[in-house]
Design a protein around this motif. Sequence first.
Motif, PDB file in Angstrom:
ATOM      1  N   SER A   1     -44.337  -3.349 -59.890  1.00  0.00           N
ATOM      2  CA  SER A   1     -42.993  -2.847 -59.615  1.00  0.00           C
ATOM      3  C   SER A   1     -42.253  -2.382 -60.866  1.00  0.00           C
ATOM      4  O   SER A   1     -41.461  -1.441 -60.801  1.00  0.00           O
ATOM      5  N   GLU A   2     -42.513  -3.014 -62.009  1.00  0.00           N
ATOM      6  CA  GLU A   2     -41.772  -2.664 -63.223  1.00  0.00           C
ATOM      7  C   GLU A   2     -42.469  -1.642 -64.109  1.00  0.00           C
ATOM      8  O   GLU A   2     -41.815  -0.986 -64.915  1.00  0.00           O
ATOM      9  N   ARG A   3     -43.766  -1.510 -64.006  1.00  0.00           N
ATOM     10  CA  ARG A   3     -44.496  -0.602 -64.897  1.00  0.00           C
ATOM     11  C   ARG A   3     -45.256   0.483 -64.141  1.00  0.00           C
ATOM     12  O   ARG A   3     -45.074   1.658 -64.393  1.00  0.00           O
ATOM     13  N   LEU A   4     -46.149   0.070 -63.269  1.00  0.00           N
ATOM     14  CA  LEU A   4     -47.025   1.033 -62.624  1.00  0.00           C
ATOM     15  C   LEU A   4     -46.286   1.921 -61.618  1.00  0.00           C
ATOM     16  O   LEU A   4     -46.480   3.144 -61.618  1.00  0.00           O
ATOM     17  N   LEU A   5     -45.443   1.357 -60.794  1.00  0.00           N
ATOM     18  CA  LEU A   5     -44.732   2.142 -59.783  1.00  0.00           C
ATOM     19  C   LEU A   5     -43.846   3.235 -60.395  1.00  0.00           C
ATOM     20  O   LEU A   5     -43.914   4.391 -59.960  1.00  0.00           O
TER      21      LEU A   5
ATOM     22  N   PHE B   1     -43.268   6.555 -69.382  1.00  0.00           N
ATOM     23  CA  PHE B   1     -43.625   5.579 -68.354  1.00  0.00           C
ATOM     24  C   PHE B   1     -45.096   5.170 -68.427  1.00  0.00           C
ATOM     25  O   PHE B   1     -45.422   4.000 -68.253  1.00  0.00           O
ATOM     26  N   TRP B   2     -45.997   6.131 -68.695  1.00  0.00           N
ATOM     27  CA  TRP B   2     -47.411   5.754 -68.802  1.00  0.00           C
ATOM     28  C   TRP B   2     -47.682   4.967 -70.073  1.00  0.00           C
ATOM     29  O   TRP B   2     -48.574   4.114 -70.100  1.00  0.00           O
ATOM     30  N   ASN B   3     -46.918   5.204 -71.134  1.00  0.00           N
ATOM     31  CA  ASN B   3     -47.052   4.365 -72.337  1.00  0.00           C
ATOM     32  C   ASN B   3     -46.726   2.914 -72.005  1.00  0.00           C
ATOM     33  O   ASN B   3     -47.368   1.994 -72.525  1.00  0.00           O
TER      34      ASN B   3
ATOM     35  N   ASN C   1     -49.516   0.133 -72.628  1.00  0.00           N
ATOM     36  CA  ASN C   1     -49.192  -0.861 -73.644  1.00  0.00           C
ATOM     37  C   ASN C   1     -49.463  -2.266 -73.143  1.00  0.00           C
ATOM     38  O   ASN C   1     -49.816  -3.146 -73.917  1.00  0.00           O
ATOM     39  N   HIS C   2     -49.330  -2.475 -71.865  1.00  0.00           N
ATOM     40  CA  HIS C   2     -49.569  -3.786 -71.276  1.00  0.00           C
ATOM     41  C   HIS C   2     -51.011  -4.246 -71.546  1.00  0.00           C
ATOM     42  O   HIS C   2     -51.277  -5.438 -71.653  1.00  0.00           O
ATOM     43  N   PHE C   3     -51.941  -3.304 -71.669  1.00  0.00           N
ATOM     44  CA  PHE C   3     -53.352  -3.626 -71.850  1.00  0.00           C
ATOM     45  C   PHE C   3     -53.820  -3.530 -73.296  1.00  0.00           C
ATOM     46  O   PHE C   3     -54.915  -3.956 -73.608  1.00  0.00           O
ATOM     47  N   GLN C   4     -53.014  -2.937 -74.159  1.00  0.00           N
ATOM     48  CA  GLN C   4     -53.427  -2.735 -75.553  1.00  0.00           C
ATOM     49  C   GLN C   4     -52.926  -3.895 -76.411  1.00  0.00           C
ATOM     50  O   GLN C   4     -51.840  -3.859 -76.954  1.00  0.00           O
ATOM     51  N   LYS C   5     -53.737  -4.901 -76.523  1.00  0.00           N
ATOM     52  CA  LYS C   5     -53.398  -6.060 -77.341  1.00  0.00           C
ATOM     53  C   LYS C   5     -54.528  -6.313 -78.314  1.00  0.00           C
ATOM     54  O   LYS C   5     -55.679  -6.351 -77.891  1.00  0.00           O
ATOM     55  N   PRO C   6     -54.323  -6.469 -79.564  1.00  0.00           N
ATOM     56  CA  PRO C   6     -53.061  -6.295 -80.270  1.00  0.00           C
ATOM     57  C   PRO C   6     -52.725  -4.809 -80.424  1.00  0.00           C
ATOM     58  O   PRO C   6     -53.592  -3.952 -80.336  1.00  0.00           O
ATOM     59  N   PHE C   7     -51.467  -4.550 -80.646  1.00  0.00           N
ATOM     60  CA  PHE C   7     -50.982  -3.178 -80.770  1.00  0.00           C
ATOM     61  C   PHE C   7     -51.484  -2.570 -82.076  1.00  0.00           C
ATOM     62  O   PHE C   7     -51.350  -3.154 -83.137  1.00  0.00           O
TER      63      PHE C   7
END
Length: 130
Positions: A8-12, A56-58, A62-68
């Motif tokens: 709801s907060e990122r993908l949608l 929005f796609w960043n 970003n949620h999956f890119q750890k560490p930045f």
Amino acid sequence: MNKKKYFSERLLPAIMWSLILAWLILSPGNKLPDVSKVPGLDKIGHFGLFAGVLFFWNRVWNHFQKPFSKSKFITNHLVLGIIFAILVEWLQQLAPYRAFDLFDIAANLLGSAVGTICFYILYKKKSKLV
């Protein structure tokens, strides 16, 4: 972040913005308002749509890119922005009453870069928006 909140907060928002972009960019030209009366309005629209879609796609990626990684982030998103900006403009010529326009690509690229830069600045400031 749980899956429901992530959706709801990122993908949608990213999906919705992408659908709006696709609808506006790929609709037949005679079905859209005539923006030729205001010089540059078409380019402003391209800029805004692409700034939003990359921002929005960043947030999603970003949620999956750890560490930045700054260099990986910039490279990936600049390449993505370039490919997406050109691809969408090429697809636009397939719609009735639409044409391929190099100035639209420039507006798309500039919007993509600004959306990515805004995301990066907000990320560095640890904003809740990202």
